[in-house]
Design a protein around this motif. Structure first.
Motif, PDB file in Angstrom:
ATOM      1  N   ASP A  74       2.132   5.080  -8.793  1.00  0.00           N
ATOM      2  CA  ASP A  74       0.959   4.267  -8.466  1.00  0.00           C
ATOM      3  C   ASP A  74       0.824   3.017  -9.326  1.00  0.00           C
ATOM      4  OD1 ASP A  74       0.199   6.002  -6.391  1.00  0.00           O
ATOM      5  OD2 ASP A  74      -0.854   7.296  -7.815  1.00  0.00           O
ATOM      6  N   SER A  75       1.874   2.627 -10.017  1.00  0.00           N
ATOM      7  CA  SER A  75       1.873   1.381 -10.779  1.00  0.00           C
ATOM      8  C   SER A  75       2.444   0.267  -9.897  1.00  0.00           C
ATOM      9  CB  SER A  75       2.716   1.517 -12.053  1.00  0.00           C
ATOM     10  OG  SER A  75       4.087   1.679 -11.714  1.00  0.00           O
ATOM     11  N   ASP A  76       2.316  -0.968 -10.334  1.00  0.00           N
ATOM     12  CA  ASP A  76       2.912  -2.085  -9.597  1.00  0.00           C
ATOM     13  C   ASP A  76       4.432  -1.927  -9.533  1.00  0.00           C
ATOM     14  OD1 ASP A  76       0.441  -3.233  -9.135  1.00  0.00           O
ATOM     15  OD2 ASP A  76       0.590  -4.634 -10.818  1.00  0.00           O
ATOM     16  N   GLU A  77       5.024  -1.440 -10.613  1.00  0.00           N
ATOM     17  CA  GLU A  77       6.474  -1.226 -10.653  1.00  0.00           C
ATOM     18  C   GLU A  77       6.888  -0.158  -9.636  1.00  0.00           C
ATOM     19  OE1 GLU A  77      10.012  -0.400 -13.933  1.00  0.00           O
ATOM     20  OE2 GLU A  77       7.951   0.004 -14.497  1.00  0.00           O
ATOM     21  N   TRP A  78       6.066   0.900  -9.499  1.00  0.00           N
ATOM     22  CA  TRP A  78       6.328   1.964  -8.531  1.00  0.00           C
ATOM     23  C   TRP A  78       6.281   1.392  -7.112  1.00  0.00           C
ATOM     24  CZ3 TRP A  78       7.823   7.011  -8.633  1.00  0.00           C
ATOM     25  CH2 TRP A  78       7.670   7.752  -7.457  1.00  0.00           C
ATOM     26  N   ASP A  79       5.236   0.618  -6.833  1.00  0.00           N
ATOM     27  CA  ASP A  79       5.096   0.025  -5.498  1.00  0.00           C
ATOM     28  C   ASP A  79       6.296  -0.857  -5.164  1.00  0.00           C
ATOM     29  OD1 ASP A  79       2.666   1.306  -5.213  1.00  0.00           O
ATOM     30  OD2 ASP A  79       1.479  -0.470  -5.741  1.00  0.00           O
ATOM     31  N   ARG A  80       6.765  -1.617  -6.131  1.00  0.00           N
ATOM     32  CA  ARG A  80       7.936  -2.474  -5.921  1.00  0.00           C
ATOM     33  C   ARG A  80       9.183  -1.625  -5.670  1.00  0.00           C
ATOM     34  NH1 ARG A  80      12.170  -5.059  -8.290  1.00  0.00           N
ATOM     35  NH2 ARG A  80      12.512  -7.214  -7.708  1.00  0.00           N
ATOM     36  N   ALA A  81       9.352  -0.539  -6.405  1.00  0.00           N
ATOM     37  CA  ALA A  81      10.516   0.339  -6.252  1.00  0.00           C
ATOM     38  C   ALA A  81      10.535   1.008  -4.878  1.00  0.00           C
ATOM     39  CB  ALA A  81      10.528   1.396  -7.350  1.00  0.00           C
TER      40      ALA A  81
END
Length: 90
Positions: A74-81
């Motif tokens: 649920d982080s921005d990095e997760w969303d990008r991945a």
């Protein structure tokens, strides 16, 4: 992969341009893959070039070989991945 729009007579069928340049109409999502796809062409992608195709999404974490265990959910990095970057024919 580039999103091009929707099939001329159905807003639920998305048309994408794959990395290899093909334009594909995606339909029949079963939770893992699109099972009723066809390649489109011609003026405004209105002609069926080839049908009876199946495609599954390729996510950024797969394409870039990212370790999901090292990314906070649920982080921005997760969303990008988890972003779909291409589709692979099955």
């Amino acid at each position: 992969m580039k999103r091009l729009g929707n099939w001329w007579n159905s807003n639920s069928v998305e048309i994408v341009e794959l990395e290899d340049g093909r334009h594909i109409a995606l339909d029949g999502w079963n939770g893992e893959q699109y099972t009723d796809c066809w390649q489109v062409g011609g003026e405004n992608d209105m002609d069926v070039v080839k049908d009876g195709m199946t495609f599954k999404p390729v996510y950024r974490f797969q394409a870039e070989e990212l370790d999901l265990d090292s990314i906070e959910e649920d982080s921005d990095e997760w969303d990008r991945a988890m972003e779909v970057v291409d589709f692979e024919e099955c």
